[in-house]
Write an enzyme that holds these catalytic residues in place. Structure first.
Site, PDB file in Angstrom:
ATOM      1  N   CYS A   2      -0.463 -28.954   4.765  1.00 36.54           N
ATOM      2  CA  CYS A   2      -1.306 -29.349   3.796  1.00 36.54           C
ATOM      3  C   CYS A   2      -0.713 -30.294   2.638  1.00 36.54           C
ATOM      4  O   CYS A   2       0.488 -30.327   2.420  1.00 36.54           O
ATOM      5  CB  CYS A   2      -2.000 -28.387   2.834  1.00 36.54           C
ATOM      6  SG  CYS A   2      -2.944 -27.066   3.829  1.00 36.54           S
ATOM      7  N   ARG A  27       0.872 -34.506   6.716  1.00 38.97           N
ATOM      8  CA  ARG A  27       0.915 -33.004   6.164  1.00 38.97           C
ATOM      9  C   ARG A  27      -0.235 -32.284   6.808  1.00 38.97           C
ATOM     10  O   ARG A  27      -0.298 -31.146   6.674  1.00 38.97           O
ATOM     11  CB  ARG A  27       1.038 -32.960   4.726  1.00 38.97           C
ATOM     12  CG  ARG A  27       2.209 -33.554   4.061  1.00 38.97           C
ATOM     13  CD  ARG A  27       2.265 -33.269   2.862  1.00 38.97           C
ATOM     14  NE  ARG A  27       2.755 -31.776   2.392  1.00 38.97           N
ATOM     15  CZ  ARG A  27       3.707 -31.306   1.881  1.00 38.97           C
ATOM     16  NH1 ARG A  27       4.891 -31.994   2.187  1.00 38.97           N
ATOM     17  NH2 ARG A  27       3.806 -30.071   1.810  1.00 38.97           N
ATOM     18  N   TRP A  76      -4.289 -28.816   6.747  1.00 41.17           N
ATOM     19  CA  TRP A  76      -3.566 -27.993   7.989  1.00 41.17           C
ATOM     20  C   TRP A  76      -4.110 -26.836   7.939  1.00 41.17           C
ATOM     21  O   TRP A  76      -3.643 -25.798   7.329  1.00 41.17           O
ATOM     22  CB  TRP A  76      -2.355 -28.254   8.276  1.00 41.17           C
ATOM     23  CG  TRP A  76      -1.879 -27.914   9.522  1.00 41.17           C
ATOM     24  CD1 TRP A  76      -1.613 -28.772  10.712  1.00 41.17           C
ATOM     25  CD2 TRP A  76      -1.350 -26.722  10.246  1.00 41.17           C
ATOM     26  NE1 TRP A  76      -1.087 -27.892  12.010  1.00 41.17           N
ATOM     27  CE2 TRP A  76      -0.941 -26.919  11.347  1.00 41.17           C
ATOM     28  CE3 TRP A  76      -0.891 -25.655   9.464  1.00 41.17           C
ATOM     29  CZ2 TRP A  76      -0.406 -25.822  11.952  1.00 41.17           C
ATOM     30  CZ3 TRP A  76      -0.224 -24.544  10.094  1.00 41.17           C
ATOM     31  CH2 TRP A  76      -0.010 -24.503  11.416  1.00 41.17           C
ATOM     32  N   ASN A 102      -2.060 -25.253  -1.292  1.00 42.58           N
ATOM     33  CA  ASN A 102      -1.243 -25.332  -0.151  1.00 42.58           C
ATOM     34  C   ASN A 102      -0.437 -23.857  -0.286  1.00 42.58           C
ATOM     35  O   ASN A 102       0.072 -23.582  -1.285  1.00 42.58           O
ATOM     36  CB  ASN A 102      -0.162 -26.478  -0.437  1.00 42.58           C
ATOM     37  CG  ASN A 102       0.693 -26.560   0.889  1.00 42.58           C
ATOM     38  OD1 ASN A 102       0.414 -26.127   1.998  1.00 42.58           O
ATOM     39  ND2 ASN A 102       1.692 -27.357   0.860  1.00 42.58           N
ATOM     40  N   GLY A 103      -0.332 -23.301   0.992  1.00 44.03           N
ATOM     41  CA  GLY A 103       0.364 -22.050   1.312  1.00 44.03           C
ATOM     42  C   GLY A 103      -0.657 -21.209   1.785  1.00 44.03           C
ATOM     43  O   GLY A 103      -1.893 -21.332   2.482  1.00 44.03           O
ATOM     44  N   GLU A 484      14.600 -31.355  24.167  1.00 38.96           N
ATOM     45  CA  GLU A 484      13.964 -32.062  23.031  1.00 38.96           C
ATOM     46  C   GLU A 484      13.066 -33.317  23.698  1.00 38.96           C
ATOM     47  O   GLU A 484      12.342 -33.658  23.116  1.00 38.96           O
ATOM     48  CB  GLU A 484      15.308 -32.798  22.162  1.00 38.96           C
ATOM     49  CG  GLU A 484      14.666 -33.735  21.162  1.00 38.96           C
ATOM     50  CD  GLU A 484      13.943 -33.278  20.070  1.00 38.96           C
ATOM     51  OE1 GLU A 484      12.994 -34.148  19.303  1.00 38.96           O
ATOM     52  OE2 GLU A 484      13.694 -32.070  19.939  1.00 38.96           O
ATOM     53  N   LYS A 488       9.221 -33.701  22.985  1.00 38.70           N
ATOM     54  CA  LYS A 488       8.451 -35.063  22.355  1.00 38.70           C
ATOM     55  C   LYS A 488       7.317 -35.445  23.125  1.00 38.70           C
ATOM     56  O   LYS A 488       6.404 -35.783  22.622  1.00 38.70           O
ATOM     57  CB  LYS A 488       9.607 -35.935  22.506  1.00 38.70           C
ATOM     58  CG  LYS A 488      10.604 -35.968  21.175  1.00 38.70           C
ATOM     59  CD  LYS A 488      10.083 -36.348  20.000  1.00 38.70           C
ATOM     60  CE  LYS A 488      10.575 -35.587  18.804  1.00 38.70           C
ATOM     61  NZ  LYS A 488      10.502 -34.134  18.662  1.00 38.70           N
ATOM     62  N   GLU A 491       4.658 -32.804  22.535  1.00 45.42           N
ATOM     63  CA  GLU A 491       3.957 -32.972  20.981  1.00 45.42           C
ATOM     64  C   GLU A 491       3.084 -34.051  20.898  1.00 45.42           C
ATOM     65  O   GLU A 491       1.946 -33.927  20.408  1.00 45.42           O
ATOM     66  CB  GLU A 491       5.010 -33.269  20.388  1.00 45.42           C
ATOM     67  CG  GLU A 491       5.772 -32.022  19.806  1.00 45.42           C
ATOM     68  CD  GLU A 491       7.002 -32.606  18.723  1.00 45.42           C
ATOM     69  OE1 GLU A 491       7.080 -31.742  17.676  1.00 45.42           O
ATOM     70  OE2 GLU A 491       7.625 -33.623  18.901  1.00 45.42           O
ATOM     71  N   HIS A 507      15.776 -20.549  40.223  1.00 45.46           N
ATOM     72  CA  HIS A 507      15.306 -18.927  39.996  1.00 45.46           C
ATOM     73  C   HIS A 507      13.908 -18.934  39.316  1.00 45.46           C
ATOM     74  O   HIS A 507      13.819 -17.902  38.841  1.00 45.46           O
ATOM     75  CB  HIS A 507      16.437 -18.680  38.958  1.00 45.46           C
ATOM     76  CG  HIS A 507      17.927 -18.547  39.533  1.00 45.46           C
ATOM     77  ND1 HIS A 507      18.287 -17.530  40.398  1.00 45.46           N
ATOM     78  CD2 HIS A 507      18.773 -19.240  39.289  1.00 45.46           C
ATOM     79  CE1 HIS A 507      19.740 -17.743  40.878  1.00 45.46           C
ATOM     80  NE2 HIS A 507      20.007 -18.792  39.908  1.00 45.46           N
ATOM     81  N   LYS A 607       3.888 -32.087   9.821  1.00 45.93           N
ATOM     82  CA  LYS A 607       5.084 -32.409   9.666  1.00 45.93           C
ATOM     83  C   LYS A 607       6.233 -31.334   8.828  1.00 45.93           C
ATOM     84  O   LYS A 607       7.149 -30.884   9.600  1.00 45.93           O
ATOM     85  CB  LYS A 607       5.268 -33.497   8.419  1.00 45.93           C
ATOM     86  CG  LYS A 607       6.739 -34.337   8.270  1.00 45.93           C
ATOM     87  CD  LYS A 607       7.134 -35.072  10.015  1.00 45.93           C
ATOM     88  CE  LYS A 607       8.384 -35.597   9.660  1.00 45.93           C
ATOM     89  NZ  LYS A 607       8.827 -35.918  11.159  1.00 45.93           N
TER      90      LYS A 607
END
Length: 612
Positions: A2, A27, A76, A102-103, A484, A488, A491, A507, A607
């Site tokens: 947020c 955000r 968010w 926010n939170g 990574e 990417k 995402e 396996h 973010k």
């Protein structure tokens, strides 16, 4: 999570708030809204979805946007779906008080039940609305906004930052911080509140960082800071030397592509700082190398992309320092048996410095006596409070949600740290250290070559864009590179990509391989597992998978074997993750762009994750 912005002044309040929210889009983008203090009323405008929906909503309401003060929010979603009714700002039942948050309020359920019994009606599914009604109740008792908020926050448990306005008190915002960042921007005849600097970049030069347990009364010409008991607190003003250019795309179609192309300069500047005055061993001024080097074990704690940087460091530190290193996801460290002690060097990595899991984990390690070393891009962030040593990334503001330049900055700083610790511990010879330093200095030039000659990456993306899933494989130090690269792609393109140790392919994951499942191999010729990697790739080819590789230039074996091959200049294997990450970042970017995805704002992501 947020974004919050508040403004009191003589400017065009509504458009100033919208501009601030535009700079905070990274955000969250589940909903957005603003509350404006207009004469004797509060006007609220909010819309589900992206910020552009709010812009459209207020486009014919310009007469109401002037106002005298206001607050804005970009969300968010945590509690409640991404709908208009759950969007902020939230309004009290009597319509006189509005707030943004926010939170997470952890005890919101019990508070909601209490307030409902008192007759308050809830219109949303959020935890935030509890605070709006709670502050209204307290306002009726105390009669001022400061007193109402000061009294109300004592009922709340969790992490929160608030901006609150009241109909009866124009030109005033009360801002509150508890475990979630909030800053006050100081102007002339105007003042701001924001969750992050980009919201007010170019508008002020002086800011105040609120501390946990503090609230600020912000008016046009004054700012006062108090603790939650109403006692006045002296605050420190800091200067922000930041141009609006840092949050512009500079001609690139997306922030992510711009940030990918900034990487060689970031690494170059980090190395220039480290090797200032011609010193052979990097001077890490904010790291207590002597103390850190006494550790008998190292644990590295991080989340997401930072966890992959940590995993690379795990390989490097064990090789260079000859002591055990554990790499742990912060969310797992918090709840597992803790063997951390005073002989442990605990390294916490967080780009934002506000990652809730990592902060909680670092705090726990400190309580067990560890020396805490923090890597963060924000030296003013919450995680720094727990640091005995700190290593700033100096990557600049990263706007795109998918991390790229902060990842390479983390790797570079971890390499510099490892070399400094090895020198202090004398676990590498002077010749070995010298060779490694010389090789590290050459990396920016090699990175530049990769980024300037990347046409074949886009061509590979054209051939891969229609696949709905992909497997990435590697061994050793580049296993985190593969993971990574998969992250990417996952995402930003929403392709189901997963990274595996190549030896684990047979396996289980090999059952997924066929002509619809490309395999991306990350490998470097000349190392002790190269031949094993080639064998693993042959296994994939035998199952009809399209075989894609990232390797060094002139890797003749790979040229014969792979259907698509991306290459980088040769480098000592220990530094290869810095180079090999670049084509994987570009590949993910181009696939997402070709698929028409929102590259900088992938769905469901934000973010910085400031809640557990």
């Amino acid at each position: 999570m947020c974004g919050i912005v508040g403004y009191v002044g003589v400017g065009d309040v509504g458009n100033i708030l919208l501009s601030g929210l535009k700079n905070l889009e990274y955000r969250g983008y589940d909903s957005a809204g603003i509350a404006l203090h207009n004469n004797d009323r509060i006007d609220i405008f909010k819309a589900a979805g992206k910020l552009e929906n709010l812009y459209e909503l207020v486009s014919d309401q310009q007469d109401k946007l002037a106002a005298t003060s206001g607050i804005g929010h970009i969300r968010w979603a945590t509690h409640g779906k991404a709908t208009t009714k759950n969007a902020h700002p939230h309004l009290s039942n009597n319509g006189q008080l509005a707030l943004v948050h926010n939170g997470i309020i952890e005890n919101y359920k019990s508070l909601r039940e209490e307030l409902e019994r008192e007759g308050y009606v809830f219109l949303s599914e959020t935890d935030t609305e509890v605070a709006a009604h709670l502050f209204e109740r307290e306002y009726k008792k105390w009669g001022t906004l400061e007193a109402a908020v000061s009294s109300g926050v004592k009922y709340l448990k969790g992490a929160f930052a608030f901006c609150v306005i009241h109909q009866n008190e124009p030109e005033k915002i009360v801002a509150v911080r508890q475990n979630v960042p909030l800053i006050v921007g100081l102007g002339e005849g105007e003042n701001f509140v924001a969750s992050d600097i980009p919201a007010i970049v170019g508008k002020v030069r002086k800011i105040v960082y609120l501390n946990d347990g503090e609230m600020a009364t912000v008016s046009r010409n004054a700012v006062s800071v108090y603790d939650f008991n109403g006692r006045k607190v002296d605050y420190r003003t800091e200067y922000v030397d930041m141009s609006p250019d840092v949050i512009s795309k500079r001609g690139y179609p997306h922030f992510m592509l711009k940030e990918i192309h900034e990487q060689q300069d970031i690494v170059r500047h980090l190395l220039q700082d480290a090797y200032a005055d011609g010193q052979k061993i990097p001077v890490l001024q904010k790291v207590h190398i002597e103390e850190a080097a006494k550790a008998e074990k190292i644990e590295i704690i991080a989340c997401g992309t930072s966890l992959h940087a940590a995993a690379v460091a795990g390989f490097v530190f064990e090789e260079w320092l000859k002591i055990p290193v554990s790499v742990i996801a912060a969310s797992e460290y918090i709840y597992r048996c803790c063997l951390t002690d005073e002989k442990t060097l605990t390294i916490g990595i967080s780009q934002s410095g506000e990652t809730a899991d990592t902060i909680t984990a670092v705090k726990r390690a400190k309580e067990h006596g560890a020396h805490i070393l923090v890597l963060t891009n924000r030296e003013d962030s919450s995680i720094v409070r727990y640091a005995d040593s700190r290593l700033p990334l100096k990557a600049g503001i990263e706007v795109s949600v998918a991390a790229t330049k902060s990842y390479t900055a983390q790797l570079t700083c971890l390499y510099l740290l490892g070399l400094a610790l090895a020198a202090e511990r004398r676990s590498l010879s002077l010749d070995e250290l010298g060779q490694l330093h010389d090789e590290l200095r050459q990396l920016p030039t090699k990175m530049e070559k990769v980024l300037n000659e990347a046409e074949n990456v886009k061509a590979a993306a054209e051939k891969l864009k229609n696949y709905h899933q992909m497997i990435y494989i590697a061994r050793g130090i580049n296993l985190p590179t593969a993971m990574e690269g998969a992250l990417k792609l996952k995402e930003i393109s929403y392709v189901n990509a997963n990274g595996y140790a190549a030896g684990e392919l047979k396996h289980g994951p090999i059952a997924l391989l066929d002509e619809n499942m490309p395999v991306m191999a990350v490998l470097t010729p000349g190392n002790r597992v190269y031949d094993k990697m080639i064998s693993n790739c042959e296994e994939a080819r035998a199952r009809h998978s399209l075989l894609v590789g990232v390797s060094f230039d002139e890797d003749k074996t790979a040229e014969r074997l792979f259907d698509l091959l991306l290459t980088v200049p040769p480098v000592t294997e220990v530094f290869s993750p810095l180079l090999l990450a670049l084509p994987l970042q570009l590949l993910a970017y181009h696939i997402a762009d070709l698929l028409g995805r929102e590259v900088d704002r992938p769905r469901n992501l934000a973010k910085s994750v400031t809640v557990e």
